[in-house]
Design a protein around this motif. Structure first.
Motif, PDB file in Angstrom:
ATOM      1  N   MET A   1      10.181  -6.150 -32.888  1.00  0.00           N
ATOM      2  CA  MET A   1       9.819  -7.076 -33.966  1.00  0.00           C
ATOM      3  C   MET A   1       9.904  -8.522 -33.505  1.00  0.00           C
ATOM      4  SD  MET A   1      11.653  -5.699 -37.392  1.00  0.00           S
ATOM      5  CE  MET A   1      11.431  -4.043 -37.986  1.00  0.00           C
ATOM      6  N   LYS A   2       8.993  -9.297 -34.034  1.00  0.00           N
ATOM      7  CA  LYS A   2       9.044 -10.748 -33.857  1.00  0.00           C
ATOM      8  C   LYS A   2      10.024 -11.306 -34.891  1.00  0.00           C
ATOM      9  CE  LYS A   2       4.180 -10.806 -32.657  1.00  0.00           C
ATOM     10  NZ  LYS A   2       2.846 -11.113 -33.134  1.00  0.00           N
ATOM     11  N   LEU A   3      10.546 -12.493 -34.626  1.00  0.00           N
ATOM     12  CA  LEU A   3      11.474 -13.133 -35.560  1.00  0.00           C
ATOM     13  C   LEU A   3      10.835 -13.295 -36.939  1.00  0.00           C
ATOM     14  CD1 LEU A   3      14.143 -14.503 -36.230  1.00  0.00           C
ATOM     15  CD2 LEU A   3      13.202 -16.632 -35.309  1.00  0.00           C
ATOM     16  N   SER A   4       9.558 -13.660 -36.973  1.00  0.00           N
ATOM     17  CA  SER A   4       8.870 -13.838 -38.256  1.00  0.00           C
ATOM     18  C   SER A   4       8.803 -12.522 -39.038  1.00  0.00           C
ATOM     19  CB  SER A   4       7.463 -14.397 -38.045  1.00  0.00           C
ATOM     20  OG  SER A   4       6.680 -13.519 -37.256  1.00  0.00           O
ATOM     21  N   GLU A   5       8.657 -11.402 -38.329  1.00  0.00           N
ATOM     22  CA  GLU A   5       8.645 -10.101 -39.004  1.00  0.00           C
ATOM     23  C   GLU A   5      10.028  -9.785 -39.572  1.00  0.00           C
ATOM     24  OE1 GLU A   5       5.431  -7.315 -36.770  1.00  0.00           O
ATOM     25  OE2 GLU A   5       7.132  -7.951 -35.548  1.00  0.00           O
ATOM     26  N   THR A   6      11.058 -10.035 -38.767  1.00  0.00           N
ATOM     27  CA  THR A   6      12.430  -9.798 -39.232  1.00  0.00           C
ATOM     28  C   THR A   6      12.710 -10.596 -40.501  1.00  0.00           C
ATOM     29  OG1 THR A   6      13.309  -9.229 -37.064  1.00  0.00           O
ATOM     30  CG2 THR A   6      14.871 -10.144 -38.645  1.00  0.00           C
ATOM     31  N   GLU A   7      12.318 -11.859 -40.496  1.00  0.00           N
ATOM     32  CA  GLU A   7      12.540 -12.697 -41.675  1.00  0.00           C
ATOM     33  C   GLU A   7      11.774 -12.155 -42.884  1.00  0.00           C
ATOM     34  OE1 GLU A   7      11.365 -16.438 -39.999  1.00  0.00           O
ATOM     35  OE2 GLU A   7      13.389 -16.867 -39.258  1.00  0.00           O
TER      36      GLU A   7
ATOM     37  N   GLU B   1      14.594  -1.077 -42.227  1.00  0.00           N
ATOM     38  CA  GLU B   1      14.924  -1.645 -40.932  1.00  0.00           C
ATOM     39  C   GLU B   1      14.342  -3.050 -40.870  1.00  0.00           C
ATOM     40  OE1 GLU B   1      14.774  -0.283 -36.317  1.00  0.00           O
ATOM     41  OE2 GLU B   1      12.988   0.091 -37.506  1.00  0.00           O
ATOM     42  N   VAL B   2      15.194  -4.018 -40.579  1.00  0.00           N
ATOM     43  CA  VAL B   2      14.732  -5.408 -40.537  1.00  0.00           C
ATOM     44  C   VAL B   2      14.759  -5.995 -39.126  1.00  0.00           C
ATOM     45  CG1 VAL B   2      15.382  -5.857 -42.935  1.00  0.00           C
ATOM     46  CG2 VAL B   2      17.002  -6.378 -41.105  1.00  0.00           C
TER      47      VAL B   2
END
Length: 108
Positions: free
Chosen positions: A77-83, A71-72
Motif C-alpha cells: 500500500m501507498k501512504l495515501s491508500e493507508t490514510e 486492513e489499513v
C-alpha cells in the motif's frame, strides 16, 4: 498412480467421496464466521478495486452484514491508500488491521 488419477478416482465428480462446492455470499460467510466466534476482516482492500465508489458500496454491504475490521497497512500500500483506508475504518467503525513492513525476529 499419480495424484491426478487418485483425485479422479476418489473425489472427482461422480465419485464416492466427491463433495460439491457450495457457493456462499459474503453476507453468509460473515454470518458463519460470526456464529463460530470469529472476526471478519477485509484484507488487502487495495486489491479489491481501484474505484473508490465501488469499494464504498462493497464496504456498505459488508458492514451491514457485520464486518469487524479492515486492513489499513501492508507492504503493497501507498501512504495515501493507508490514510484512505483509515478514514473508511473510522467511518464504518471497523478495527484497523496491519503493520508497517515489520520483520519477525526469529528466536531459536
Amino acid at each position: 498412480n499419480s495424484i491426478v488419477e487418485t483425485y479422479e478416482t476418489l473425489i472427482g465428480k461422480k465419485q464416492k467421496y466427491y463433495v460439491p462446492n457450495v457457493k456462499l455470499s459474503p453476507e453468509e460467510i460473515i454470518n458463519l464466521i460470526d456464529q463460530s466466534g470469529g472476526y471478519t476482516v477485509l484484507a488487502h482492500p487495495n486489491t479489491v478495486t481501484s474505484d473508490k465508489n465501488i469499494l464504498v458500496g462493497i464496504l456498505n454491504r459488508l458492514n451491514d452484514a457485520g464486518l469487524f475490521g479492515i486492513e489499513v497497512v501492508n507492504d503493497k500500500m501507498k501512504l495515501s491508500e493507508t490514510e484512505y483506508y483509515q478514514c473508511l475504518a473510522k467511518k464504518y467503525n471497523l478495527l484497523e488491521i496491519g503493520k508497517k513492513n515489520m520483520k519477525r525476529k526469529k528466536n531459536y
